[in-house]
Design a protein around this motif. Structure first.
Motif, PDB file in Angstrom:
ATOM      1  N   ARG A  32       0.816  -1.213   0.000  1.00 39.15           N
ATOM      2  CA  ARG A  32       0.000   0.000   0.000  1.00 39.15           C
ATOM      3  C   ARG A  32       0.849   1.262   0.000  1.00 39.15           C
ATOM      4  O   ARG A  32       0.539   2.237  -0.684  1.00 39.15           O
ATOM      5  CB  ARG A  32      -0.944   0.005   1.208  1.00 39.15           C
TER       6      ARG A  32
ATOM      7  N   ASP B  49       1.084   4.021  -2.968  1.00 42.69           N
ATOM      8  CA  ASP B  49       0.779   5.398  -2.615  1.00 42.69           C
ATOM      9  C   ASP B  49       1.908   6.336  -3.003  1.00 42.69           C
ATOM     10  O   ASP B  49       1.678   7.422  -3.526  1.00 42.69           O
ATOM     11  CB  ASP B  49       0.555   5.468  -1.096  1.00 42.69           C
TER      12      ASP B  49
ATOM     13  N   PRO C 199      -8.261   7.719  -6.567  1.00 44.73           N
ATOM     14  CA  PRO C 199      -7.814   6.975  -5.381  1.00 44.73           C
ATOM     15  C   PRO C 199      -8.512   5.629  -5.247  1.00 44.73           C
ATOM     16  O   PRO C 199      -7.895   4.659  -4.814  1.00 44.73           O
ATOM     17  CB  PRO C 199      -8.176   7.915  -4.233  1.00 44.73           C
TER      18      PRO C 199
ATOM     19  N   TYR D  83      -6.811   3.014  -7.115  1.00 40.93           N
ATOM     20  CA  TYR D  83      -5.616   2.542  -6.410  1.00 40.93           C
ATOM     21  C   TYR D  83      -6.001   1.595  -5.276  1.00 40.93           C
ATOM     22  O   TYR D  83      -5.289   0.645  -4.965  1.00 40.93           O
ATOM     23  CB  TYR D  83      -4.782   3.719  -5.898  1.00 40.93           C
TER      24      TYR D  83
END
Lengths: 227, 227
Positions: free
Chosen positions: B108, B112, B200, B203
């Motif tokens: 993650r 990010d 987002p 993602y």
DNA sequence: ACAAAAGCTGACCGAAGTGTCAATTTATGG
DNA sequence: CCATAAATTGACACTTCGGTCAGCTTTTGT
């Protein structure tokens, strides 16, 4: 514009002596495209000099411009060629196949294709990273349509309970990324594996790792999701 | 050579008024590096013009050469900067952590970081594809050492039966490739997901897919290897 | 064998790009 | 406030590179 670049640019082998027709043109265009692909892969479009392409193809620069009008035309021709090979490996994904056999075959072929066509693969990666400025709408549609078709098959497999639920689009992305990384980012891969170059057995390890991690995670079985 | 490039290139804030010392220089160098990174990412080293960098940084071109001797020096400085962030996400991989929590956190964070530093990430990818001509031996050794260290932890986890056997180097490669693909190859990802841009939540989907495929496949459990 | 088409190439040109410099303005420290 | 260092910049020098061209040689069809 578009004034020269050889007398007969199109009109493949339509009739007459099929033997060595246009032999010279074909051989030279091929040599140019091969040389160009290698250089574009390593140095990008702007980093590659027309003179370099010519040298590598064993031709004087002016000869390049007998076959192609501009450097960009060479680049586009090379791109067109590699788009044509995009969907080769995807033929394994058929609704009537066993999901895991099909996916493994796909992974192995994709890995193999990238290894054997490293320059093309790298040139393609370069193009995409740069924002795909030379990919035509038709090229992108083609890739998209093929992917969509295979996506539906994955969804069907999931619906039939033959694999765990997964977003098929993301699955393909994961599969592309892993299978291309070894070739595209060879330098970093070599450093990581502590090898000077990647051998076939390294690719075998790669295939095994992908199969045993990515694909295994998709096998149906009792939910062991949370710890 | 190396004759100019400002009077005091090094010697950080050693003494005296720590307030705005070298404020101007710092601000301008930062602006130049930011602008350069964006351009290098999209157009590569050779494709990027010094004038473009200057324009984007809001400076006349000659001013660029007051701070840096050559375009290459700008490129190297940008590379140096992004190497420094390489190992950030790997801090999650600690022997005393839970393997799957640690790996998920790593995935993650990496995802990010790539999203938030897309230009740096793409520039780095460009550099590697091109054969890493500007990465110093020290840079590569640094990356290698960090990776090796984490590799040992994975091996320990495997030995303790906390994860399935896996080649840790290949595992890291799989993890890198997947987490970087979304950002580096954004164009193709968008086409595949049929979105104009990645949000987002895309993602988030990516993270979930990676966790549920790659990582799930590594959870210990009875061997269901062959069908 | 010969004419026409295809293929080849050295020399050259203009555009564009990197890096320079001398002269000027702005900041800084005592 | 003045002197010195730092920062700024328009104009320019020099090189490289993409692309052209006119004339040459080779191949091909009849």
């Amino acid at each position: 514009m578009a004034k020269k670049a050889g007398p007969r640019a199109k009109a493949g082998e339509q009739a007459g002596a099929a033997r060595g027709e246009e032999r010279i043109r074909q051989r030279n265009e091929k040599a140019i495209l091969r040389a160009a692909t290698t250089l574009f892969a390593k140095k990008g479009f702007d980093g590659t000099r027309a003179t370099e392409i010519a040298e590598r193809a064993g031709l004087p620069k002016a000869n390049l411009y007998y076959y192609f009008n501009t450097k960009e035309e060479i680049y586009r021709a090379a791109i067109r060629h590699l788009i044509a090979g995009w969907d080769k490996a995807l033929r394994h994904i058929r609704a009537d196949a066993d999901p895991f056999e099909a996916l493994e075959a796909y992974v192995r072929e994709k890995l193999d294709y990238a290894r054997k066509n490293a320059d093309e693969s790298r040139m393609f990666a370069n193009e995409i990273i740069s924002g795909a400025p030379f990919l035509s709408r038709a090229d992108r549609k083609h890739m998209h349509d093929i992917t969509l078709e295979k996506t539906l098959i994955i969804e069907q497999w999931v619906a039939e309970g033959r694999m765990r639920p997964v977003n098929p689009r993301h699955l393909f992305i994961v599969l592309w990324s892993t299978t291309q990384f070894y070739t595209n980012f060879e330098k970093i891969t070599c450093d990581t594996l502590e090898k000077p170059r990647l051998s076939p057995s390294d690719y075998e390890d790669a295939a095994r790792t992908i199969v045993e991690t990515v694909l295994r995670g998709l096998r149906p079985g009792k939910a062991s999701s949370d710890p």
